[in-house]
Design a protein around this motif. Sequence first.
Motif, short mmCIF file in Angstrom:
data_model
loop_
_atom_site.label_atom_id
_atom_site.label_comp_id
_atom_site.label_asym_id
_atom_site.label_seq_id
_atom_site.Cartn_x
_atom_site.Cartn_y
_atom_site.Cartn_z
N ASP A 58 85.90 81.83 -101.94
CA ASP A 58 86.62 83.06 -102.26
C ASP A 58 87.64 83.39 -101.19
O ASP A 58 88.77 83.81 -101.49
N TRP A 59 87.24 83.21 -99.92
CA TRP A 59 88.17 83.55 -98.85
C TRP A 59 89.35 82.59 -98.83
O TRP A 59 90.49 83.00 -98.55
N GLU A 60 89.11 81.33 -99.13
CA GLU A 60 90.23 80.38 -99.19
C GLU A 60 91.23 80.80 -100.27
O GLU A 60 92.45 80.70 -100.08
N ALA A 61 90.72 81.28 -101.42
CA ALA A 61 91.61 81.74 -102.49
C ALA A 61 92.38 82.99 -102.05
O ALA A 61 93.56 83.14 -102.35
N CYS A 62 91.70 83.88 -101.31
CA CYS A 62 92.38 85.09 -100.80
C CYS A 62 93.46 84.71 -99.79
O CYS A 62 94.57 85.26 -99.82
N HIS A 63 93.15 83.78 -98.91
CA HIS A 63 94.12 83.35 -97.92
C HIS A 63 95.33 82.69 -98.59
O HIS A 63 96.47 82.92 -98.19
N ALA A 64 95.07 81.90 -99.63
CA ALA A 64 96.17 81.26 -100.35
C ALA A 64 97.06 82.28 -101.04
O ALA A 64 98.26 82.05 -101.22
N ALA A 65 96.47 83.43 -101.42
CA ALA A 65 97.25 84.48 -102.08
C ALA A 65 98.08 85.30 -101.09
O ALA A 65 98.91 86.10 -101.52
N GLY A 66 97.83 85.13 -99.79
CA GLY A 66 98.61 85.86 -98.80
C GLY A 66 97.84 86.91 -98.04
O GLY A 66 98.43 87.70 -97.28
N MET A 67 96.50 86.95 -98.20
CA MET A 67 95.68 87.93 -97.47
C MET A 67 95.40 87.42 -96.06
O MET A 67 95.32 86.21 -95.83
N ASN A 68 95.20 88.34 -95.13
CA ASN A 68 95.10 87.98 -93.71
C ASN A 68 93.69 87.99 -93.16
O ASN A 68 93.40 87.32 -92.17
N ALA A 69 92.80 88.79 -93.73
CA ALA A 69 91.42 88.89 -93.24
C ALA A 69 90.56 89.37 -94.39
O ALA A 69 91.06 89.67 -95.50
N HIS A 70 89.26 89.46 -94.15
CA HIS A 70 88.38 89.92 -95.21
C HIS A 70 87.15 90.61 -94.63
O HIS A 70 86.72 90.29 -93.51
N VAL A 71 86.61 91.55 -95.39
CA VAL A 71 85.35 92.21 -95.07
C VAL A 71 84.52 92.23 -96.34
O VAL A 71 85.06 92.26 -97.45
N ALA A 72 83.21 92.21 -96.18
CA ALA A 72 82.30 92.16 -97.32
C ALA A 72 81.79 93.55 -97.65
O ALA A 72 81.66 94.43 -96.79
N LYS A 73 81.52 93.74 -98.93
CA LYS A 73 80.84 94.96 -99.38
C LYS A 73 79.34 94.73 -99.31
O LYS A 73 78.88 93.62 -99.58
N PRO A 74 78.55 95.75 -99.00
CA PRO A 74 78.96 97.10 -98.59
C PRO A 74 79.60 97.08 -97.21
O PRO A 74 79.22 96.27 -96.36
#
Length: 569
Positions: free
Chosen positions: A530-546
Motif C-alpha cells: 500500500d505504501w509503495e502505491a501511495c509513494h508512486a502516487a506522489g505521497m511523501n509519508a504515511h501514518v496508520a489508523k488509529p
Amino acid sequence: MRAAAARRGNLYLRVVATVMIALMLHVFIGMAWTWVWAGAYAAAQVLELVLIRALLSQADPARARILRWAVAAMPVVTSTIFGFLALPLFASHERFAPTLGGLLLAGALLNVIVVNSSLRSATISAAAPHVVYLLIAPFVARAANPGAPLADALWLGVVLLIVSVFVAARTLERALRAEAAAKEEAERRRHEAEEAVAAKSAFVAMISHELRTPISAILAGAARLHSDVPDASSKTHAQLIGDAGAMMRTLLNDLLDLSRLDAGRMAVEQAPFDLRQAMADTLRLWRPDANKKGLRLRIEGAAHLPRWVAGDSMRLRQVLNNLLSNAIKFTDRGAVTVRLSAREAGDHLVFEAIVADTGRGLTEAELSRLFTPFDQLASNVAREHGGSGLGLVISRELVRLMGGDLTVTSKPGKGSRFRLAVQVEAAEAPDTRAGGAIIEGARVLVVDDHVVNRRAIELVLQSFGIQPTLAESGERALELLHSEVFDVMLMDVYMPGMDGRDATRQLRAAEGPNRDIPVIAVTASATAKDWEACHAAGMNAHVAKPIDPSQLHAALSEVLPAGVSRAAA
C-alpha cells in the motif's frame, strides 16, 4: 507436437546408443556395414528435428498441415530403420547374435513407450515397426537355423514380449493420467486455498478499516479529555477510556499482523536506527509496570551495543515489548533480567536479547502450545491478564522475517528464558546538523470522508498547536488547494469517489500554490505494498489508523521544512 517435443529431448541419447551399437558390432563381429545403418538412422533423426523446427515456425496453414503429417510419419521411419538391424542378427550364426537382436527390439519398444507415452497414436505408430520385426524374427531364425529345436519357441517369446510391452504401455498411461489428475486436483485445492486466504484478508482489512474509525475517536477523545479536565477523578476516568482504547488497538493490530503473516504479505524494512536508544526507550517504558508489581527490572550489556545499525526498529521493539509484557505479567516476585549483546557473523551483525524472569515457569506440555495462535495455556489467563494469545506467535514470525529466531527454555518453578536473535547491518549515523521542523502553527489540510476520523485527527493536531482545515472528500480538498495555501496535507487513502491517491495525482499534475506540498497518507491498511502505491502516487509519508500522536508528530516533523514551518516563516 507433445510427442515430438519428447522425442526431440531424447534425440542425443538415441543417436549415441546407435553409434555405440554400430561400433560394438563392427569390433566384435566384423559387421562394418552397420555404420551405413547408423548413418541412415542419424540422418532420419536430423530430418525429424528439421521438420519439427519448420513446423513450429510455419505460419501458412497449408504448409503447416503437410509438415504436421511429415512429423507424424517420422516415428515410423526412424523405428523402421532402427529395428531393421534385428533381422540380420537373428539370421546370424554368431553366438548370442539372435539374443542381441531380441534385446535390441525389446529396448527399442521400451524407449518408444517411455518417450511417446503422452500420446497413444504416437506410441502405436513408433512401436508398429518393432512389432512387425518381432513377428518376422521367428521366420528368419527358422530359415537361418532349419534344424534348431528352439526356433518354434521364438513365437512364444515374441508373443510374451508384445503382450508385456502392451501391458506396460497401458500401466504407464494410467499412471500418467492419475498423476495429471492429482496435479489438477492439487492445483484446484491450491487455488481454493489462495482464494480463501484472499477472502479472509479482505474481510480482516474491511473490519479493520471500520474498527479503526471509532478507536481513533476513543483514543483522541480520551487524550483530549485527560489534558482538559482539572480534577483527578475525571482524569482517572479519561485514562481508563484511553487504556481500553489502546487494548482494542493492540488486539486489532495483532489480528492484522497475523492475517498478513498467513497471507505472506508481511515485510520488514532496513533503515538506520540508534540501537542503544531504541532499547533504552523500550525498557524505560516497562520500568513503571515492574516497579508497580515490586519487581526488579535489570539490564545487562546495553553499554556494549553498537549505536547505529540498519534494521526494522519498530518490529524489533514490538517483539521486545511483547516479551517484557509477558515477563512482567506472569512474574509475581523477584526480577526480570534483560541481557543485550551483539556480535559479528560474516558480513552482518547478530543482535541478541535474552529476557529471563523468576515466574512460575512452564511445563513441557505448555511449552509445546506456547506458539499456538489464540492459545492462552490456561482458562484464567485471558480473564486475569487479557490478551489474545497472538503476541508470541506474531513475534516469532517477525523475528524469522528479520533473519533470526525466537526460542524459549523454561522449567516449572524456575522461571522462563526467551532468547531473541535477529540480523542487523552496521550503519552510519544520519546527518543531524539541520534543525528539526517546528510544526506548531503549521497550516494543515485534513481530508477524510468520515466525520469521526476528521474530528479525531483534529483533536490530535490541536494538541500540537495546529488548527487544521477539514475536507470531507478528494474533490473538496482539490477545491481548497486551489484557493488556499497549506504547509502539509493529511490524506485518507480509501474514500468513495475520488480516493486519496487519485486526488494526490491530480494535485501533482495541476498548477497551483500547493502543487509541491508534502502529502501524508492516512490509512488503516499500512502494508508495504500500500505504501509503495501511495509513494508512486506522489505521497511523501504515511501514518496508520488509529492515529498515534507520536507517529503523527514524527511524520509532520519529517515532511515539514527544517528549522521553521512556512507559516512561522
